[in-house]
Design an enzyme around this catalytic site. Structure first.
Site, PDB file in Angstrom:
ATOM      1  N   TYR A  83     -18.785  73.165  10.290  1.00  0.00           N
ATOM      2  CA  TYR A  83     -19.469  74.417   9.967  1.00  0.00           C
ATOM      3  C   TYR A  83     -20.754  74.522  10.790  1.00  0.00           C
ATOM      4  O   TYR A  83     -21.113  75.593  11.259  1.00  0.00           O
ATOM      5  CB  TYR A  83     -19.776  74.481   8.465  1.00  0.00           C
ATOM      6  CG  TYR A  83     -18.523  74.501   7.628  1.00  0.00           C
ATOM      7  CD1 TYR A  83     -17.808  75.674   7.451  1.00  0.00           C
ATOM      8  CD2 TYR A  83     -18.040  73.340   7.027  1.00  0.00           C
ATOM      9  CE1 TYR A  83     -16.643  75.696   6.689  1.00  0.00           C
ATOM     10  CE2 TYR A  83     -16.878  73.342   6.268  1.00  0.00           C
ATOM     11  CZ  TYR A  83     -16.187  74.529   6.114  1.00  0.00           C
ATOM     12  OH  TYR A  83     -15.030  74.543   5.376  1.00  0.00           O
TER      13      TYR A  83
ATOM     14  N   ASN B  55     -11.544  84.363   5.300  1.00  0.00           N
ATOM     15  CA  ASN B  55     -10.610  84.695   6.370  1.00  0.00           C
ATOM     16  C   ASN B  55      -9.316  85.234   5.754  1.00  0.00           C
ATOM     17  O   ASN B  55      -8.672  84.541   4.971  1.00  0.00           O
ATOM     18  CB  ASN B  55     -10.322  83.436   7.200  1.00  0.00           C
ATOM     19  CG  ASN B  55      -9.166  83.591   8.148  1.00  0.00           C
ATOM     20  OD1 ASN B  55      -8.832  84.688   8.587  1.00  0.00           O
ATOM     21  ND2 ASN B  55      -8.541  82.479   8.481  1.00  0.00           N
TER      22      ASN B  55
ATOM     23  N   CYS C  51      -8.846  78.827  10.144  1.00  0.00           N
ATOM     24  CA  CYS C  51      -9.973  78.378   9.338  1.00  0.00           C
ATOM     25  C   CYS C  51      -9.771  76.951   8.827  1.00  0.00           C
ATOM     26  O   CYS C  51     -10.736  76.279   8.475  1.00  0.00           O
ATOM     27  CB  CYS C  51     -10.229  79.346   8.190  1.00  0.00           C
ATOM     28  SG  CYS C  51      -8.799  79.646   7.138  1.00  0.00           S
ATOM     29  N   HIS C  52      -8.536  76.478   8.823  1.00  0.00           N
ATOM     30  CA  HIS C  52      -8.260  75.097   8.399  1.00  0.00           C
ATOM     31  C   HIS C  52      -8.828  74.079   9.387  1.00  0.00           C
ATOM     32  O   HIS C  52      -8.962  72.909   9.051  1.00  0.00           O
ATOM     33  CB  HIS C  52      -6.755  74.882   8.212  1.00  0.00           C
ATOM     34  CG  HIS C  52      -5.959  75.056   9.466  1.00  0.00           C
ATOM     35  ND1 HIS C  52      -5.568  76.295   9.932  1.00  0.00           N
ATOM     36  CD2 HIS C  52      -5.488  74.148  10.362  1.00  0.00           C
ATOM     37  CE1 HIS C  52      -4.880  76.138  11.053  1.00  0.00           C
ATOM     38  NE2 HIS C  52      -4.820  74.844  11.333  1.00  0.00           N
TER      39      HIS C  52
ATOM     40  N   GLU D 191      -0.946  69.404  13.235  1.00  0.00           N
ATOM     41  CA  GLU D 191      -1.513  69.655  14.557  1.00  0.00           C
ATOM     42  C   GLU D 191      -1.909  68.378  15.289  1.00  0.00           C
ATOM     43  O   GLU D 191      -2.364  68.440  16.429  1.00  0.00           O
ATOM     44  CB  GLU D 191      -2.717  70.595  14.437  1.00  0.00           C
ATOM     45  CG  GLU D 191      -2.323  71.977  13.966  1.00  0.00           C
ATOM     46  CD  GLU D 191      -3.471  72.959  13.938  1.00  0.00           C
ATOM     47  OE1 GLU D 191      -4.581  72.627  14.420  1.00  0.00           O
ATOM     48  OE2 GLU D 191      -3.264  74.075  13.450  1.00  0.00           O
TER      49      GLU D 191
END
Length: 172
Positions: free
Chosen positions: A102, A126, A134-135, A161
């Site tokens: 953040y 979001n 946003c993850h 990912e």
């Protein structure tokens, strides 16, 4: 006209919302900030044909979960405050498999470190999960914090990912 369809995913049902040939929402059913006031007939479970943009989004999300897609091309329209728009635009720059904090987002927006909470608030609102990633935002200490779809889903998405860099710290 707003159209909504619910489709299954490996992480639970997803509601896709479209308006004027653009995807305007992608929400895990029951997540925090799930859209209120949707007309009951908008949530379709009966296999009725969905608008082309929803079909395209469903295909791209299926490819993503199959490990075959790193980026998305479906047209998206995000509605929010100017600050939320800035944060969401920046989220789309986080590379697949990476994670920013953040604080990273605040700095990239030219804000002081104390703005991390405001950035987190915008991140949490979001309206298009996964496609606007946003993850991929984690706490400054590498912890998985705040995901409207739940931390377990966030962990699963980052694991899918391959979690490079700081994301790896949060996964172990």
């Amino acid at each position: 006209m707003i159209e909504c369809h619910v489709r299954p995913s490996p992480l639970g049902p997803i509601l896709y919302r479209a308006e004027d040939a653009c995807l305007t929402g992608l929400f895990f059913v029951g997540q925090k900030h799930f859209p209120a006031g949707l007309p009951p007939h908008a949530i379709v479970h009966d296999g009725r044909p969905a608008p082309r943009v929803i079909e395209a989004a469903c295909d791209e999300i299926a490819q993503y979960f199959a490990g075959e897609r790193l980026t998305f091309s479906v047209p998206v329209r995000l509605r929010g405050t100017p600050f939320q728009q800035q944060v969401w635009d920046l989220l789309r720059q986080i590379p697949f498999g990476d994670a920013w904090t953040y604080g990273d987002l605040a700095r990239r927006l030219g804000l002081p470190p104390g703005a991390s909470r405001a950035v987190g608030g915008a991140n949490g609102r979001n309206p298009v999960a996964i496609i606007v990633p946003c993850h991929r935002v984690i706490g400054g200490d590498g912890e998985l914090t705040g995901y409207a779809g739940g931390v377990d889903r966030k962990r699963s998405l980052l694991t899918l990912e391959g979690g490079r860099g700081r994301a790896q710290l949060a996964l172990f």
